[in-house]
Design an enzyme around this catalytic site. Structure first.
Site, short mmCIF file in Angstrom:
data_model
loop_
_atom_site.label_atom_id
_atom_site.label_comp_id
_atom_site.label_asym_id
_atom_site.label_seq_id
_atom_site.Cartn_x
_atom_site.Cartn_y
_atom_site.Cartn_z
N ARG A 1 0.50 7.39 -7.46
CA ARG A 1 -0.48 6.56 -6.75
C ARG A 1 -1.91 6.78 -7.22
NH1 ARG A 1 1.19 4.57 -1.95
NH2 ARG A 1 -0.78 4.90 -0.89
N HIS B 1 1.10 12.70 -7.08
CA HIS B 1 0.69 11.89 -5.94
C HIS B 1 1.63 10.67 -5.77
CE1 HIS B 1 -3.05 11.84 -3.32
NE2 HIS B 1 -2.48 10.72 -2.94
N TYR C 1 0.84 -1.20 0.00
CA TYR C 1 0.00 0.00 0.00
C TYR C 1 0.88 1.26 0.00
CZ TYR C 1 -2.83 3.80 1.75
OH TYR C 1 -3.42 5.03 1.89
C1 LIG Z 1 1.17 5.64 1.86
C2 LIG Z 1 0.84 6.97 1.24
C3 LIG Z 1 -0.34 7.59 1.58
C4 LIG Z 1 -0.65 8.82 1.02
N1 LIG Z 1 -1.77 9.48 1.44
C5 LIG Z 1 -2.03 10.72 0.98
C6 LIG Z 1 -3.12 11.45 1.51
O1 LIG Z 1 -3.83 11.00 2.39
N2 LIG Z 1 -3.36 12.68 0.99
C7 LIG Z 1 -2.57 13.23 0.00
O2 LIG Z 1 -2.82 14.35 -0.44
N3 LIG Z 1 -1.51 12.55 -0.47
C8 LIG Z 1 -1.21 11.33 0.00
N4 LIG Z 1 -0.12 10.67 -0.47
C9 LIG Z 1 0.73 11.29 -1.48
C10 LIG Z 1 1.85 12.09 -0.81
O3 LIG Z 1 1.33 13.21 -0.13
C11 LIG Z 1 2.86 12.60 -1.83
O4 LIG Z 1 2.21 13.33 -2.84
C12 LIG Z 1 3.66 11.45 -2.48
O5 LIG Z 1 3.89 10.44 -1.54
C13 LIG Z 1 4.97 11.99 -3.00
O6 LIG Z 1 5.70 10.98 -3.62
P1 LIG Z 1 6.85 10.13 -2.85
O7 LIG Z 1 6.16 9.18 -1.96
O8 LIG Z 1 7.54 9.46 -3.97
O9 LIG Z 1 7.71 11.12 -2.09
C14 LIG Z 1 0.22 9.43 0.07
C15 LIG Z 1 1.40 8.79 -0.26
C16 LIG Z 1 1.72 7.57 0.31
C17 LIG Z 1 3.01 6.92 -0.06
#
Ligand SMILES: Cc1cc2nc3c(=O)[nH]c(=O)nc-3n(C[C@H](O)[C@H](O)[C@H](O)COP(=O)(O)O)c2cc1C
Length: 380
Positions: free
Chosen positions: A282, A279, A24
């Site tokens: 994701r 994101h 996840y």
């Molecule tokens: C496990 C996980 C959960 C995330 N949940 C959110 C979230 O709740 N809200 C959001 O705006 N971005 C969320 N993101 C995206 C992060 O804020 C961010 O944009 C992203 O992780 C950046 O990329 P990186 O993981 O390669 O640094 C999530 C990322 C991950 C890895």
């Protein structure tokens, strides 16, 4: 084993966490094209170093709004960080506080914004907002954040739906946790995580879930009845942003912008900042990579509003690449989670300290005394 780079931390996280949870955090969606594209976009960038510059140090001091920070970093909002380590969000808040950077709490955190505030009174907390279908509940969350001393609201605009993650459907990972044979077996194979995270919650606050959601949502049995209320609003629009501007007196940032037109629209509405982000690969699997669009967005609005970026930062040089492309700060999502999994609060502090050290040394190698100099000397 010594943890010397992001891959080492990631491998330690994989060993420690149940498979469903690790995937996840770590993986993307659909064919996972976006993750590969983010990597390609960053790997293709090279710096043109200056030599014989006569300075040995580097300065990463950055002003964002009315404050000055030692490093241009923000811990990104990540749902369920509190499953990675017990009280994970509070730990991240304390790490941010030690490093003198902001921590952006997710709407989908396991610990509520009020409790995080209690555990990290000094931290600069931002709140990431998912607009729920039930607006009254959404506005209630804003009030809660205001009371917890949140300075900045980060509205996530790139998540109109829950993304398709086949692997999580296969491995039985869901929130609230719905016991399945596969899920129970997965957790049982990680006894250290089971005792230090899951059993600790079960013995204190109960089954971990989204802390900001209504109590009814927290049990799988009653979830269906109220799930509609807290579904992320698919039809979120600029009108919602205008409504939030009326209700929120602090700063507002829109996260997940990848087009010049959207950036201009945000600027024209008086929004304080944007995060150019896919994101972390994701959501939309065929989204443009942030590094490929950042320069044109900075050209269009960078002089008038704060432009930040994220996605794919694994080394100091990745962070510097976004900064050299013109943004003023970067968010990091997975790195602090790998650190939390590998070594709790200290692990998260260590991995971010490593990132900052790498940023410093890359600046020195590039012959840039600060980030402005790197921007000018530029990208080869
Ligand atoms: C496990 C996980 C959960 C995330 N949940 C959110 C979230 O709740 N809200 C959001 O705006 N971005 C969320 N993101 C995206 C992060 O804020 C961010 O944009 C992203 O992780 C950046 O990329 P990186 O993981 O390669 O640094 C999530 C990322 C991950 C890895």
């Amino acid at each position: 084993m010594q943890l010397l780079n992001a891959d080492d931390y990631r491998a330690a996280a994989r060993r420690h966490l149940p498979k469903g949870l690790f995937e996840y955090i770590d993986r993307g969606t659909e064919a996972e094209l976006a993750i590969a594209d983010i990597r390609r976009s960053l790997d293709n960038i090279r710096f043109r170093p200056s030599v014989l510059t006569g300075h040995a140090g580097s300065n990463m001091t950055t002003s964002l709004f009315d404050r000055t920070y030692c490093s241009p970093l923000i811990i990104a909002p990540t749902a369920l960080a509190g499953l990675v380590s017990h009280d994970g969000e509070t730990k991240l808040a304390r790490v941010a506080s030690k490093l003198g950077i902001p921590f952006c709490v997710s709407t989908q955190s396991v610990t509520s914004i009020d409790d995080i505030r209690k555990g990290a009174p000094e931290a600069e907390l931002w709140l990431q907002l998912y607009v729920w279908r039930n607006r009254d509940l959404t506005w209630g969350l804003l009030d809660r954040a205001q009371k917890a001393g949140v300075s900045t609201l980060v509205i996530t605009a790139d998540t109109p739906l829950s993304p398709k993650r086949d692997y999580n459907q296969r491995n039985g990972f869901s929130v609230p946790f719905v016991p399945s044979l596969r899920g129970v077996w997965d957790v049982a194979t990680r006894p250290k995580w089971l005792c230090s995270v899951m059993l600790r919650y079960l013995m204190t606050s109960g089954m971990p879930t989204y802390a900001h959601y209504l109590a009814e949502f927290k049990t799988a049995i009653t979830r269906a009845a109220i799930a509609e209320d807290v579904k992320i609003e698919s039809a979120i629009s600029w009108a919602d942003i205008a409504e939030i501007q009326k209700r929120w007196s602090g700063r507002i940032i829109i996260k997940g912008v990848l087009s010049v037109d959207d950036a201009i629209r945000a600027r024209d509405m008086g929004i304080d900042g944007i995060v150019v982000s896919s994101h972390g690969g994701r959501n939309l699997d065929v989204a443009l990579a942030p590094a490929d669009v950042l320069p044109e967005i900075v050209d269009a609005v960078g002089a008038e509003m704060l432009v930040m970026a994220d996605s794919g930062i694994r080394r100091g040089s990745d962070a510097l690449k976004y900064l050299a492309l013109g943004c003023r700060a970067v968010m990091v999502g997975r790195l602090p989670l790998y650190g939390l999994a590998a070594g709790g609060e200290q692990g998260a502090l260590d991995i971010l300290t490593m990132l900052i050290d790498e940023m410093h040394s890359n600046l020195v190698f590039a012959g840039a005394k600060d980030i402005d100099a790197l921007r000018t000397a530029g990208i080869a």
